[in-house]
Design an enzyme around this catalytic site. Sequence first.
Site, mmCIF file in Angstrom:
data_model
loop_
_atom_site.group_PDB
_atom_site.id
_atom_site.type_symbol
_atom_site.label_atom_id
_atom_site.label_comp_id
_atom_site.label_asym_id
_atom_site.label_seq_id
_atom_site.Cartn_x
_atom_site.Cartn_y
_atom_site.Cartn_z
ATOM 1 N N CYS A 1 0.751 -1.119 -0.016
ATOM 2 C CA CYS A 1 -0.053 0.000 0.059
ATOM 3 C C CYS A 1 0.933 1.263 -0.058
ATOM 4 O O CYS A 1 0.443 2.344 -0.125
ATOM 5 C CB CYS A 1 -0.877 -0.022 0.997
ATOM 6 S SG CYS A 1 -2.243 -1.277 1.091
ATOM 7 N N HIS B 1 -12.871 9.385 -7.863
ATOM 8 C CA HIS B 1 -12.012 9.431 -8.741
ATOM 9 C C HIS B 1 -10.885 10.501 -8.753
ATOM 10 O O HIS B 1 -10.271 11.219 -9.670
ATOM 11 C CB HIS B 1 -12.578 9.923 -10.301
ATOM 12 C CG HIS B 1 -13.294 8.737 -10.582
ATOM 13 N ND1 HIS B 1 -14.835 8.566 -10.148
ATOM 14 C CD2 HIS B 1 -13.099 7.649 -11.350
ATOM 15 C CE1 HIS B 1 -15.106 7.309 -10.628
ATOM 16 N NE2 HIS B 1 -14.525 6.650 -11.339
ATOM 17 N N GLU C 1 -13.261 -0.041 2.845
ATOM 18 C CA GLU C 1 -12.119 0.063 1.891
ATOM 19 C C GLU C 1 -12.336 -1.024 0.946
ATOM 20 O O GLU C 1 -11.888 -1.131 -0.311
ATOM 21 C CB GLU C 1 -10.833 0.133 2.790
ATOM 22 C CG GLU C 1 -9.679 0.354 1.456
ATOM 23 C CD GLU C 1 -8.021 0.465 2.422
ATOM 24 O OE1 GLU C 1 -8.247 1.538 2.815
ATOM 25 O OE2 GLU C 1 -7.679 -0.429 2.538
#
Length: 150
Positions: A25, A75, A136
């Site tokens: 990550c 986005h 998530e």
Amino acid sequence: MAKIRITKQFTFETAHALYGYDGKCKNIHGHSYKLDVCVIGEPITDTSNVKCGMVIDFGDLKKIVKKEVVDVLDHAIMLNKNTPHIELAQDLKKANHNVVLVDYQPTSENMVIDFADKIKSKLDSNLELHSLKLRETGTAFAEWYAADNA
């Protein structure tokens, strides 16, 4: 009058990277987030009010959360402003990409804290933010409860 909890779910797509993290990550990657927003209050009893019987109009809650969270992050790429990716972030901004720089590590845990502060500040005084749940992935989420943060 009874207190009632009202919950609305929101979805948005956001990329992020965890600066200094020791796993995958640390790289820029994305999630299809689901955010449950729960407010608590008493239903309106004034029969002359068009919203009689409601704690909050779902549409009004939607306006708040879209403005404060969804429209900002959908986005977008969310990065810690101290990231070593700052040059990439600046280049992406110059190319008209939506880059959101925050002063925290953009984990789900920190995101729900940030979202709670933003949403609470926009609610009418007769309402309380009860909880947030940020998914998530399908199996991983962070939760924020007002009772835990009193």
